[in-house]
Design an enzyme around this catalytic site. Structure first.
Site, PDB file in Angstrom:
ATOM      1  N   THR A 170    -151.620  44.602  39.722  1.00 15.59           N
ATOM      2  CA  THR A 170    -150.589  45.567  39.361  1.00 15.59           C
ATOM      3  C   THR A 170    -150.490  45.758  37.846  1.00 15.59           C
ATOM      4  O   THR A 170    -150.551  44.803  37.082  1.00 15.59           O
ATOM      5  CB  THR A 170    -149.225  45.107  39.911  1.00 15.59           C
ATOM      6  OG1 THR A 170    -149.317  45.027  41.324  1.00 15.59           O
ATOM      7  CG2 THR A 170    -148.120  46.077  39.538  1.00 15.59           C
ATOM      8  N   GLY A 224    -147.605  37.108  39.653  1.00 15.96           N
ATOM      9  CA  GLY A 224    -146.950  35.810  39.619  1.00 15.96           C
ATOM     10  C   GLY A 224    -147.870  34.755  39.031  1.00 15.96           C
ATOM     11  O   GLY A 224    -149.097  34.880  39.050  1.00 15.96           O
ATOM     12  N   GLU A 246    -147.350  43.665  47.346  1.00 20.00           N
ATOM     13  CA  GLU A 246    -148.461  43.828  48.298  1.00 20.00           C
ATOM     14  C   GLU A 246    -148.408  45.188  48.999  1.00 20.00           C
ATOM     15  O   GLU A 246    -148.761  45.312  50.167  1.00 20.00           O
ATOM     16  CB  GLU A 246    -148.467  42.694  49.335  1.00 20.00           C
ATOM     17  CG  GLU A 246    -148.754  41.331  48.764  1.00 20.00           C
ATOM     18  CD  GLU A 246    -150.091  41.261  48.039  1.00 20.00           C
ATOM     19  OE1 GLU A 246    -151.042  41.943  48.463  1.00 20.00           O
ATOM     20  OE2 GLU A 246    -150.171  40.533  47.029  1.00 20.00           O
TER      21      GLU A 246
END
Length: 670
Positions: free
Chosen positions: A145, A184, A427
């Protein structure tokens, strides 16, 4: 779970149950041995002094949450190694209890980094990287992303340009919006990451590909030249995870760092495309099935908390001088909570089905046989969206049903909510996921109209629609399934007809798609809802369930189906499928089902088998000692550890006694 000190209300609730809680718990987890193993592993975490001494998550700053998350993650991993646990599900049981709803700063190392190497790397690359990653020399994450693009992978702006002179790729972040943003475990934890970047070689673009990139020193963790990396700051939740940003300034990496199991770039820059571009779908299905299960668990845990609390909480005498009834006895409370309980069961069974189906076909996928992949990919995408929408909304209802105490972190509900709700966007953003499912449904509709046979679950598409429902006062499960099939088939056909009409009217394909996208969304949602109903009906016919458990679960399943119809009544009635009289049957049946489920409500949430350490809730305790727990929680707050808080001297005393301002300023300097 201990029966000691259980409040009379909860003890009475459990004594009223008409089925064996253990029988249902064993069924939901997959057998008696697995249930025993889960409890054994969770009990190890519950009894461990290391976890008992940890500061309460809700009293930690974000930096403290990250520190605690990293400490717990490393300890948990060492314990798993000591116990010789390599099974993914067993490791989850232990982790879930040890750090419930605390996303590990090492989580993507296990969930994405290692699986990506296993799935996308060549044998030579695996030999090089896996030993380092498995021994934590390499700590990695997955960076896809960007600031400007997320779900639309083809729009990613990070580039990887091959230089045949040096046999290197040049990674670059050419724009502000090309910076990786949100991954993350990226900001401070990882020293490597798999980066998704646009591949350029011999002057041509070949779309997004994966590259292994070292971002920090493996010796002192310093950031390497050509790289900028850091955390993105505080989020709505996920305080234990260092979501980060990352950018490259013409960073050179070896050619061998492109993950080349399916696509290759030769030394001279020649590009070899994969035999099938859909081979990566297997990983997507696995991840999305796990998200369905995560959402279902979050909703189930919220139901445990709110239903147990509703059995303990008494409020508003039913008549002057009478005893205050349990709020679970109020029909309006049942109307809000019991359908969510049914949804939690349905979604858990749906996640279980997709995960097990993936495992069954995984060997075929590895061999390149993708015959069953399109249907499974479409279903997992839709269920990912359907489940996270349902769970996020449902957890909030559970919080409201707990009144003012539900707003406290002591309830455990805010922690669950901020863990589940990001699933609506990570996701794959949910609307896009639904439209992926819709695209598959449109292909199926077209094939059905051409007389082709459709696979598995989608065979209902294109069949002659039943114009009238078979619904009667009994509300048979078969009639419920028929109703959902009718709704889904009609909405699929309506979306297809809308698109066809727009194209015939002169719209281009992409314009017609956009002009039909709301109806396509409706069709995909109806398809997922149908799956959840039909899968629930099929599941409760399992031979491992006793007859008494089947009777109770039939009521839960009926409630799931009936409530879903009444909440979406227009879509079932639009073409006259239901009559007004049949709607009356459904309304009466729903109220009757509330009465049927009421004696078993606490037993049904007990069957989810979540220990108190997983729930982390004063309201949802197994023993029902809610008020003592709330009081103890309040007393443990850091601000209560001093009688006079420092802010009194800094702010309040000058307000009350202005003449002491100079004294207060001196104190502030100290």
């Amino acid at each position: 779970m201990s029966q000691e000190n259980v409040t009379p209300d909860l003890a009475r609730e459990r004594s009223k149950a008409t089925f064996d809680v253990e029988n249902l718990a064993e069924f939901m987890i997959g057998g008696r041995d697995r249930l025993k193993r889960k409890r054994f592993l969770q009990n190890i975490a519950i009894q461990d002094p290391f976890f008992k001494k940890q500061k309460s998550w809700s009293f930690c700053s974000v930096e403290e949450q990250y520190d605690m998350g990293l400490s717990k993650s490393i300890y948990i991993q060492k314990k798993l190694q000591e116990m010789g646990i390599t099974d993914m599900q067993e490791a989850f049981y232990y982790r879930e209890c040890a750090a419930a709803h605390e996303n590990s700063p090492l989580g993507l190392h296990y969930a994405m980094f290692l699986p990506t190497i296993n799935k996308q790397a060549t044998p030579e690359q695996k030999k090089k990287w896996l030993p380092l990653a498995e021994n934590y020399k390499m700590i990695g994450t997955y960076a896809q992303t960007e600031l400007g693009h997320g779900t639309f992978i083809r729009g990613l702006e990070t580039t990887a340009t091959y230089d045949p002179k040096t046999k290197e790729f040049i990674l670059d972040s050419p724009t502000l919006t090309s910076k990786k943003y949100w991954p993350g475990c990226l900001g401070k934890t990882s020293n490597h990451c798999v980066v998704m970047a646009q591949l350029y070689t011999q002057g041509k673009s070949h779309g997004p590909h994966m590259f292994m990139v070292q971002i920090r020193s493996m010796e002192d963790h310093s950031v390497l030249p050509g790289i900028e990396v850091g955390v993105i700051g505080n989020k709505f939740g996920y305080g234990t995870n260092d979501n980060g940003f990352l950018s490259f300034d013409k960073l050179r990496i070896p050619r061998e760092n492109m993950l080349m199991r399916y696509s290759q770039v030769h030394e001279d820059g020649t590009y070899v495309k994969p035999q099938n571009a859909k081979l990566a779908y297997g990983s997507m299905v696995l991840i999305r099935s796990s998200i369905v299960s995560d959402a279902a668990r979050g909703l189930a845990q919220a139901c445990v908390i709110s239903i147990r609390y509703s059995a303990v909480r008494r409020q508003t005498e039913a008549y002057p001088g009478g005893e205050e009834p349990q709020i679970l006895d109020y029909q309006t409370q049942q109307y809000r909570l019991f359908p969510l309980l049914a949804s939690a069961y349905s979604l858990q069974l749906a996640g279980k089905y997709v995960f097990n189906t993936y495992l069954e076909v995984n060997d075929q996928i590895e061999k390149g046989n993708l015959e069953s992949m399109p249907e499974l990919h479409a279903l997992s995408a839709g269920l990912k969206a359907f489940s996270t929408y349902e769970a996020s909304a449902g957890i909030e209802v559970c919080r409201i049903c707990c009144g003012g105490h539900g707003y406290s972190q002591a309830s455990g509900l805010p922690k669950i909510y901020v863990d589940v709700v990001p699933g609506c966007t990570y996701e794959g953003e949910n609307t896009v996921m639904m439209l992926q499912t819709a695209r598959y449904l449109m292909k199926c509709y077209s094939r059905a109209k051409q007389g082709q046979k459709l696979p598995g679950f989608v065979q209902y598409i294109g069949q002659n629609l039943n114009k009238k429902s078979c619904m009667s006062e009994e509300v048979a499960l078969g009639c419920l399934v028929m109703a959902y099939e009718h709704r889904a088939a009609r909405l699929v056909e309506a979306a297809a007809m809308r698109m066809q009409s727009l194209i015939q009217g002169g719209k281009k394909q992409h314009e017609a798609w956009n002009g039909s996208s709301v109806q396509l969304f409706w069709a995909a949602k109806a398809h997922c809802h149908l799956f959840c109903v039909k899968n629930f009906v099929d599941a409760i016919q399992a031979k491992s369930l006793s007859s008494k458990t089947v009777t109770v679960m039939k009521s839960v399943c009926q409630l799931y189906g009936v409530h879903g119809i009444l909440e979406n009544l227009g879509e079932f009635m639009q073409d006259g499928f239901f009559s007004g009289e049949q709607v009356g049957y459904l309304q009466r049946k729903m109220l009757a089902l509330f009465e049927n489920i009421r004696p078993n409500a606490v037993a049904l949430v007990d069957a989810f088998d979540y220990p108190d350490m997983v729930l982390g809730s004063c309201l949802g305790r197994y023993d029902g000692q809610v008020y003592q727990a709330l009081y103890d929680y309040a007393k443990s707050a850091p601000m209560n550890q001093t009688e006079i808080h420092s802010t009194y001297y800094k702010h309040l005393k000058p307000l009350i006694n202005p003449e002491t301002t100079s004294d207060a300023m001196q104190f502030a300097k100290l």
